[in-house]
Design a protein around this motif. Structure first.
Motif, mmCIF file in Angstrom:
data_model
loop_
_atom_site.group_PDB
_atom_site.id
_atom_site.type_symbol
_atom_site.label_atom_id
_atom_site.label_comp_id
_atom_site.label_asym_id
_atom_site.label_seq_id
_atom_site.Cartn_x
_atom_site.Cartn_y
_atom_site.Cartn_z
ATOM 1 N N UNK A 195 1.002 -1.060 -0.070
ATOM 2 C CA UNK A 195 -0.003 -0.030 -0.052
ATOM 3 C C UNK A 195 0.824 1.289 0.112
ATOM 4 N N UNK A 196 0.469 2.164 -0.803
ATOM 5 C CA UNK A 196 1.155 3.460 -0.837
ATOM 6 C C UNK A 196 0.273 4.672 -0.669
ATOM 7 N N UNK A 197 0.845 5.919 -0.668
ATOM 8 C CA UNK A 197 -0.057 6.968 -0.831
ATOM 9 C C UNK A 197 0.990 8.050 -1.549
ATOM 10 N N UNK B 224 1.229 -3.330 7.920
ATOM 11 C CA UNK B 224 0.754 -2.632 8.912
ATOM 12 C C UNK B 224 -0.434 -1.619 8.349
ATOM 13 N N UNK B 225 -0.357 -1.298 7.280
ATOM 14 C CA UNK B 225 -1.182 -0.153 6.585
ATOM 15 C C UNK B 225 -2.490 -0.629 6.360
ATOM 16 N N UNK B 226 -3.705 -0.071 7.024
ATOM 17 C CA UNK B 226 -4.886 -0.469 6.826
ATOM 18 C C UNK B 226 -5.501 -0.296 5.235
ATOM 19 N N UNK B 227 -5.035 0.670 4.471
ATOM 20 C CA UNK B 227 -5.310 0.804 3.181
ATOM 21 C C UNK B 227 -4.906 -0.465 2.349
ATOM 22 N N UNK C 159 -12.180 -3.617 5.030
ATOM 23 C CA UNK C 159 -11.319 -3.165 6.198
ATOM 24 C C UNK C 159 -9.959 -4.304 6.350
ATOM 25 N N UNK C 160 -8.936 -3.698 6.885
ATOM 26 C CA UNK C 160 -8.029 -4.556 7.317
ATOM 27 C C UNK C 160 -8.121 -5.349 8.607
ATOM 28 N N UNK D 60 3.356 5.272 10.946
ATOM 29 C CA UNK D 60 3.002 4.393 11.985
ATOM 30 C C UNK D 60 1.641 4.341 12.515
ATOM 31 N N UNK D 61 0.904 5.515 12.366
ATOM 32 C CA UNK D 61 -0.475 5.397 12.888
ATOM 33 C C UNK D 61 -1.168 5.478 11.581
ATOM 34 N N UNK D 62 -0.882 4.647 10.514
ATOM 35 C CA UNK D 62 -2.060 4.466 9.470
ATOM 36 C C UNK D 62 -2.208 6.003 8.629
#
Length: 444
Positions: free
Chosen positions: A60-62, A128-131, A140-141, A304-306
């Motif tokens: 997952x990336x942004x 780790x990343x919910x996305x 949902x993760x 670290x916090x999504x």
């Protein structure tokens, strides 16, 4: 007993898992997608007698993700190419247990192990990343505890599939026309809480028996998983005392499970700043620190916090109350940020500089760096280190200046004694679950 030996890995990070390494004029701008860059650096690490190269991954990336993660090669494809261009160095890649299937992973890593003739390792992560959920057809993760329960079962299934054939299952006897001894092929027939897998896997064991299992979780669930399954851990220790605490805790948990704690190799990340003198190295580190963008550091903390948006808070106010923010992401890292920020009364700006980059106590001349590595090794804060490799100058200085000192002190090998990853790491070949070990007969 064999003398304990330092282990070294190279995390090949292309243009960098931070937001500034890519600016180095000596680093190709497309390093993260250039297979020749990976092959070249794997060969350099092999020439320096490193145990392994390490490829990290995330599904997952942004737009704010660090440059290397934005545009990079998939680990198994990459490592298969590197395997054909190297002969000794171990090849460790990351694959998530949350969004793959055990049969596929068993087949892929088993294939890499054969292609490399016993040099493969799997870094087990839970994502780790919910996305990431939205990239795999989920709304949902997985909840944090479920991810780790799923991961443990996932690894058990994969290891069971790797034992689908006994080592002598294929007589390949042309005279009799027998290719397979059917009694030595084994179905798995696993039915568990998360997976149902019949088997067998269409692939036998490799020269090292099975790929080496690595793991990197630092939450309580992550450490428990590591103690249960890991043969190597990529520890997140950033100072000697936290390194010793992690090392002692992980190995004690492993021993309590009946495992030999010496069969887990603890390898924290290593980001040294090296120069001719300690003063020059400190000046380089200070200058690099001063040039960092606080906005990009906040993005790294937010990851670290999504990818929580910290830009809406006052930089010079106390670190914000995040009690309403989900920790269903990188839970261990997030909890550490919250705890340290509260204990040390950090402002958001201070927390950004503390946690938005990999802070390192390894700053100084080659002799000073070697001294600190030896202190961690002798003091049982590490069994070795994973060097983060991106800037050419930094990698060259470590190989050419620090490694020879470690070799002169007898801490690190001058040449390979083995040609499998297990051999490099001093790990035993796993017993085959369908073959009874020979019974020792006492002499009369």
């Amino acid at each position: 007993m064999a003398k304990r030996q330092l282990h070294l890995g190279a995390i090949l990070e292309g243009v960098g898992a931070d937001h500034h390494s890519w600016l180095d004029p000596d680093l190709p701008g497309d390093a993260s997608i250039d297979i020749n860059w990976y092959i070249e650096h794997a060969r350099l690490a092999e020439a320096a007698k490193f145990d392994l190269v390490f490829i990290v991954d995330s599904p997952y990336i942004t737009p704010d993700t660090a440059p290397h993660f934005l545009n990079r090669l998939e680990p198994l494809t990459l490592l298969s190419a590197v395997a054909a261009s190297t002969s000794r160095i171990g090849l460790v890649g990351t694959l998530t247990t949350s969004y793959w299937e055990p049969y596929n992973v068993a087949r892929q890593f088993g294939s890499l192990d054969h292609i490399s003739r016993g040099r493969a390792g799997w870094n087990v992560v839970t994502t780790g990343l919910e996305g990431a959920a939205l990239n795999y057809g989920r709304d949902a993760h997985f909840e944090h505890g479920v991810r780790y329960a799923r991961a443990r079962e996932f690894v058990e299934v994969v290891q069971g599939l790797w034992d689908s054939y006994e080592d002598d299952a294929f007589p390949r006897d042309r005279a009799s026309g027998v290719f397979l001894d059917k009694s030595k092929q084994h179905r798995l027939d696993h039915k568990g809480a998360h997976f149902s897998v019949a088997g067998p896997l269409a692939l036998g064991r490799s020269r090292q028996g099975q790929p080496v299992i690595f793991q990197a979780g630092d939450s309580s669930e992550g450490r428990a998983l590591g103690a249960a399954i890991a043969e190597g851990t990529f520890a997140a220790s950033q100072d000697f005392e936290s390194g010793r605490a992690y090392y002692a805790d992980l190995k004690a948990q492993a021993a309590a499970l009946g495992r030999n704690p010496d069969h887990i190799v603890v390898m924290p990340g290593l980001v040294p700043t090296i120069a001719e003198t300690d003063e020059e190295a400190r000046a380089i580190a200070d200058a690099a620190q001063g040039a960092l963008s606080v906005e990009k550091l906040l993005t790294q903390v937010g990851r670290l916090f999504n990818y929580h948006d910290f830009s809406k808070y006052d930089l010079d106010a106390p670190f914000p109350d995040l009690s309403g923010v989900t920790l269903n992401s990188y839970k261990g890292g997030a909890e550490r940020v919250i705890r340290v920020a509260a204990e040390e009364k950090l402002t958001l700006r201070q927390a950004a500089y503390r946690f938005g980059q990999w802070t390192s106590p390894f700053v100084g001349s080659p002799e000073t760096i070697a001294n600190e590595i030896e202190r961690w090794f002798v003091g049982r804060a590490a069994d070795g280190f994973n060097l983060r490799v991106t800037r050419p100058r930094d990698f060259a200085l470590f190989r050419e200046k620090v490694v020879p000192i470690l070799q002169e002190r007898g801490l690190f090998r001058r040449d390979y004694a083995h040609d499998t990853l297990r051999g490099h790491l001093g790990l035993p070949v796993p017993e085959h679950r369908h073959v009874q070990p020979p019974v020792a007969i006492a002499a009369e």
